[in-house]
Write a protein that holds these residues in place. Structure first.
Motif, PDB file in Angstrom:
ATOM      1  N   LEU A 172      -5.745   3.039   0.216  1.00  0.00           N
ATOM      2  CA  LEU A 172      -4.460   3.235   0.881  1.00  0.00           C
ATOM      3  C   LEU A 172      -3.330   3.524  -0.098  1.00  0.00           C
ATOM      4  CD1 LEU A 172      -4.644   0.368   3.527  1.00  0.00           C
ATOM      5  CD2 LEU A 172      -5.024   2.803   3.915  1.00  0.00           C
ATOM      6  N   LYS A 173      -3.412   2.928  -1.266  1.00  0.00           N
ATOM      7  CA  LYS A 173      -2.307   2.974  -2.232  1.00  0.00           C
ATOM      8  C   LYS A 173      -2.433   4.112  -3.224  1.00  0.00           C
ATOM      9  CE  LYS A 173      -2.276  -0.436  -5.198  1.00  0.00           C
ATOM     10  NZ  LYS A 173      -2.356   0.062  -6.583  1.00  0.00           N
ATOM     11  N   ASP A 174      -3.660   4.473  -3.601  1.00  0.00           N
ATOM     12  CA  ASP A 174      -3.850   5.358  -4.749  1.00  0.00           C
ATOM     13  C   ASP A 174      -4.512   6.698  -4.451  1.00  0.00           C
ATOM     14  OD1 ASP A 174      -2.682   3.488  -6.401  1.00  0.00           O
ATOM     15  OD2 ASP A 174      -4.569   2.530  -6.929  1.00  0.00           O
ATOM     16  N   VAL A 175      -4.983   6.934  -3.230  1.00  0.00           N
ATOM     17  CA  VAL A 175      -5.563   8.243  -2.916  1.00  0.00           C
ATOM     18  C   VAL A 175      -4.434   9.227  -2.660  1.00  0.00           C
ATOM     19  CG1 VAL A 175      -6.994   9.569  -1.311  1.00  0.00           C
ATOM     20  CG2 VAL A 175      -7.689   7.271  -1.994  1.00  0.00           C
ATOM     21  N   ASP A 176      -4.445  10.338  -3.395  1.00  0.00           N
ATOM     22  CA  ASP A 176      -3.389  11.341  -3.301  1.00  0.00           C
ATOM     23  C   ASP A 176      -3.739  12.371  -2.222  1.00  0.00           C
ATOM     24  OD1 ASP A 176      -1.279  13.031  -3.711  1.00  0.00           O
ATOM     25  OD2 ASP A 176      -2.022  13.864  -5.596  1.00  0.00           O
ATOM     26  N   TRP A 177      -3.324  12.092  -0.978  1.00  0.00           N
ATOM     27  CA  TRP A 177      -3.614  12.987   0.140  1.00  0.00           C
ATOM     28  C   TRP A 177      -2.649  14.167   0.198  1.00  0.00           C
ATOM     29  CZ3 TRP A 177      -8.047  12.103   2.594  1.00  0.00           C
ATOM     30  CH2 TRP A 177      -8.555  10.805   2.674  1.00  0.00           C
ATOM     31  N   ASP A 178      -1.534  14.060  -0.516  1.00  0.00           N
ATOM     32  CA  ASP A 178      -0.461  15.045  -0.404  1.00  0.00           C
ATOM     33  C   ASP A 178       0.100  14.960   1.021  1.00  0.00           C
ATOM     34  OD1 ASP A 178       1.303  16.962  -1.218  1.00  0.00           O
ATOM     35  OD2 ASP A 178      -0.078  18.643  -1.069  1.00  0.00           O
ATOM     36  N   GLN A 179       0.169  16.057   1.739  1.00  0.00           N
ATOM     37  CA  GLN A 179       0.686  16.083   3.111  1.00  0.00           C
ATOM     38  C   GLN A 179      -0.485  16.144   4.099  1.00  0.00           C
ATOM     39  OE1 GLN A 179       4.029  16.193   4.005  1.00  0.00           O
ATOM     40  NE2 GLN A 179       4.874  16.317   1.933  1.00  0.00           N
ATOM     41  N   LEU A 180      -0.482  15.246   5.068  1.00  0.00           N
ATOM     42  CA  LEU A 180      -1.513  15.258   6.108  1.00  0.00           C
ATOM     43  C   LEU A 180      -0.873  15.208   7.488  1.00  0.00           C
ATOM     44  CD1 LEU A 180      -4.361  12.770   5.031  1.00  0.00           C
ATOM     45  CD2 LEU A 180      -4.367  15.261   4.856  1.00  0.00           C
ATOM     46  N   ASP A 181      -1.495  15.913   8.428  1.00  0.00           N
ATOM     47  CA  ASP A 181      -1.100  15.767   9.827  1.00  0.00           C
ATOM     48  C   ASP A 181      -1.866  14.619  10.475  1.00  0.00           C
ATOM     49  OD1 ASP A 181       0.717  18.196  10.476  1.00  0.00           O
ATOM     50  OD2 ASP A 181      -0.972  19.074   9.372  1.00  0.00           O
ATOM     51  N   TYR A 182      -3.123  14.449  10.064  1.00  0.00           N
ATOM     52  CA  TYR A 182      -3.956  13.377  10.625  1.00  0.00           C
ATOM     53  C   TYR A 182      -4.751  12.692   9.518  1.00  0.00           C
ATOM     54  CZ  TYR A 182      -3.259  14.864  15.483  1.00  0.00           C
ATOM     55  OH  TYR A 182      -2.716  15.163  16.696  1.00  0.00           O
ATOM     56  N   LEU A 183      -4.736  11.368   9.534  1.00  0.00           N
ATOM     57  CA  LEU A 183      -5.662  10.577   8.732  1.00  0.00           C
ATOM     58  C   LEU A 183      -6.541   9.813   9.714  1.00  0.00           C
ATOM     59  CD1 LEU A 183      -6.727   9.445   6.061  1.00  0.00           C
ATOM     60  CD2 LEU A 183      -5.002   7.636   6.231  1.00  0.00           C
ATOM     61  N   ILE A 184      -7.825  10.132   9.734  1.00  0.00           N
ATOM     62  CA  ILE A 184      -8.789   9.475  10.621  1.00  0.00           C
ATOM     63  C   ILE A 184      -9.540   8.436   9.798  1.00  0.00           C
ATOM     64  CG2 ILE A 184     -10.658   9.828  12.261  1.00  0.00           C
ATOM     65  CD1 ILE A 184      -8.090  11.368  12.919  1.00  0.00           C
ATOM     66  N   VAL A 185      -9.478   7.182  10.217  1.00  0.00           N
ATOM     67  CA  VAL A 185     -10.092   6.082   9.475  1.00  0.00           C
ATOM     68  C   VAL A 185     -11.321   5.596  10.229  1.00  0.00           C
ATOM     69  CG1 VAL A 185      -9.754   3.802   8.459  1.00  0.00           C
ATOM     70  CG2 VAL A 185      -7.825   5.406   8.581  1.00  0.00           C
ATOM     71  N   ASP A 186     -12.488   5.826   9.641  1.00  0.00           N
ATOM     72  CA  ASP A 186     -13.755   5.389  10.238  1.00  0.00           C
ATOM     73  C   ASP A 186     -14.044   3.966   9.786  1.00  0.00           C
ATOM     74  OD1 ASP A 186     -16.211   5.504  11.595  1.00  0.00           O
ATOM     75  OD2 ASP A 186     -17.253   6.111   9.768  1.00  0.00           O
ATOM     76  N   THR A 187     -14.136   3.039  10.718  1.00  0.00           N
ATOM     77  CA  THR A 187     -14.328   1.630  10.397  1.00  0.00           C
ATOM     78  C   THR A 187     -15.758   1.190  10.730  1.00  0.00           C
ATOM     79  OG1 THR A 187     -13.640   0.867  12.595  1.00  0.00           O
ATOM     80  CG2 THR A 187     -11.911   1.163  10.926  1.00  0.00           C
ATOM     81  N   PRO A 188     -16.231   0.102  10.115  1.00  0.00           N
ATOM     82  CA  PRO A 188     -17.565  -0.418  10.463  1.00  0.00           C
ATOM     83  C   PRO A 188     -17.535  -1.121  11.809  1.00  0.00           C
ATOM     84  CG  PRO A 188     -16.506  -1.854   8.875  1.00  0.00           C
ATOM     85  CD  PRO A 188     -15.601  -0.671   9.028  1.00  0.00           C
ATOM     86  N   PRO A 189     -18.702  -1.450  12.363  1.00  0.00           N
ATOM     87  CA  PRO A 189     -18.724  -2.193  13.631  1.00  0.00           C
ATOM     88  C   PRO A 189     -18.110  -3.578  13.463  1.00  0.00           C
ATOM     89  CG  PRO A 189     -20.875  -1.244  13.124  1.00  0.00           C
ATOM     90  CD  PRO A 189     -20.049  -1.107  11.891  1.00  0.00           C
ATOM     91  N   GLY A 190     -17.652  -4.133  14.565  1.00  0.00           N
ATOM     92  CA  GLY A 190     -17.167  -5.514  14.562  1.00  0.00           C
ATOM     93  C   GLY A 190     -15.667  -5.631  14.422  1.00  0.00           C
ATOM     94  N   THR A 191     -15.232  -6.863  14.150  1.00  0.00           N
ATOM     95  CA  THR A 191     -13.803  -7.173  13.964  1.00  0.00           C
ATOM     96  C   THR A 191     -13.699  -8.124  12.778  1.00  0.00           C
ATOM     97  OG1 THR A 191     -14.016  -8.969  15.589  1.00  0.00           O
ATOM     98  CG2 THR A 191     -13.200  -6.865  16.394  1.00  0.00           C
TER      99      THR A 191
END
Length: 325
Positions: A172-191
């Motif tokens: 979240l802090k160090d990945v240089d995405w530059d400009q994005l319209d969408y960031l899709i976050v794929d999470t593992p099962p569960g909570t």
């Protein structure tokens, strides 16, 4: 970046001597080591020594994500419902609009699969003065995953929560995405750890909401109910629900038949019960699995499939829900 490098770039993680007990205030809480549940706990001395107060990394996360227009979590509650497959389809579908810049973050730390499905598993992440550069699958589609950092494809990730949290912060802090319209976050099962961490770390940067994936049968819907309850308790808006593997499409005759019969009405009935939006149903086409194995866009190779049409309709409903028209 190799698997050895990742151990060097992650900040030191605290190690608890035993699993956190019931009613634990949390190792990072102001009351860590001081609450009633802390008395006699083997972790008490560790928790007391940890830094307290606001997380100093939160402002850096907010700053790094400030150039991302929409941030969407993909959740399921249950494994095996095709969540990562649907995340891949969603990423490919959004990127068909050449005016959109799309990023896909693989948060399934112990079972990363997005790189293989997106056809870039042999790539590596590069680190520069601006941070980690994600891997570009297309001119307008990038992805980040721990898979790029492993020494071997089959290397197991045997990490406790604290180390997972450290990697999530780095993403979240160090990945240089530059400009994005969408960031899709794929999470593992569960909570569990990953879900708690991502909602905590992204709270101030703003999450548009969660897209929940299920299959029609009740055993999947039971866990999806828990996932929706988690979202409501965490203050995450539920953008809607997608029913995956809803019927089977024959690649030859294009006919559809039900494999996972919805004994209690399926995803649509659940949405009516819980008052959330039903984004659509995506039928099971065996060619989706083949495309994922080969790292190809199913939407490009089989645009005439009813599954491709269904995915594009879900994307249109999702963009409408986040106000991107």
């Amino acid at each position: 970046m190799t698997g050895t490098d990742i151990e060097q770039v992650l900040p030191p993680a605290y190690e608890l001597k035993e699993p956190e007990p019931e009613h634990c205030p949390g190792p990072e809480s102001e009351n860590a080591g001081k609450g009633n549940a802390c008395t006699g706990c083997a972790n008490q001395s560790v928790c007391e020594s940890l830094p307290k107060g606001p997380d100093p990394d939160i402002p850096a996360i907010v700053e790094n994500l400030s150039n991302i227009k929409h941030k969407i979590l993909v959740l399921s509650g249950k494994g095996g419902v095709g969540k990562s497959t649907f995340t891949t389809l969603l990423s490919w579908a959004l990127s068909t609009d050449e005016d959109l810049q799309v990023g896909a973050m693989d948060l399934d730390i112990c079972g990363p699969s997005l790189p293989h499905m997106l056809g870039c598993s042999d790539e590596t992440v590069h680190e520069s003065s601006t941070g980690w550069t994600p891997v570009y699958v297309a001119d307008n589609l990038a992805t980040i995953s721990i898979q790029f950092m492993l020494p071997e494809d089959d290397s197991a990730i045997i990490w406790r929560g604290s180390k997972k949290n450290s990697l999530i912060k780095k993403f979240l802090k160090d990945v240089d995405w530059d400009q994005l319209d969408y960031l899709i976050v794929d999470t593992p099962p569960g909570t569990s750890d990953e879900h708690i961490s991502i909602s905590k770390y992204m709270k101030e940067s703003g999450i548009d909401g969660a897209l929940v994936v299920t299959t029609p049968q009740e055993v999947a819907l039971l866990d999806v109910r828990k996932e929706i309850d988690f979202c409501r308790k965490a203050g995450i808006r539920v953008l809607g629900l997608v029913e995956n593997m809803s019927g089977f499409v024959c690649p030859n005759c294009k006919g559809e038949s039900q494999i996972f019969k919805p004994t209690t009405g399926g995803g649509k009935a659940l949405c009516e019960e819980l008052g959330i939006r039903f984004l659509g149903s995506v039928p099971l086409d065996p060619r989706i699995g083949r495309s994922s194995d080969q790292g190809e866009s199913f939407l490009d190779t089989h645009p005439d499939s009813p599954a491709s049409t269904a995915v594009l309709e879900v994307v249109e409903a999702l963009r409408d829900e986040v106000g991107d028209f």
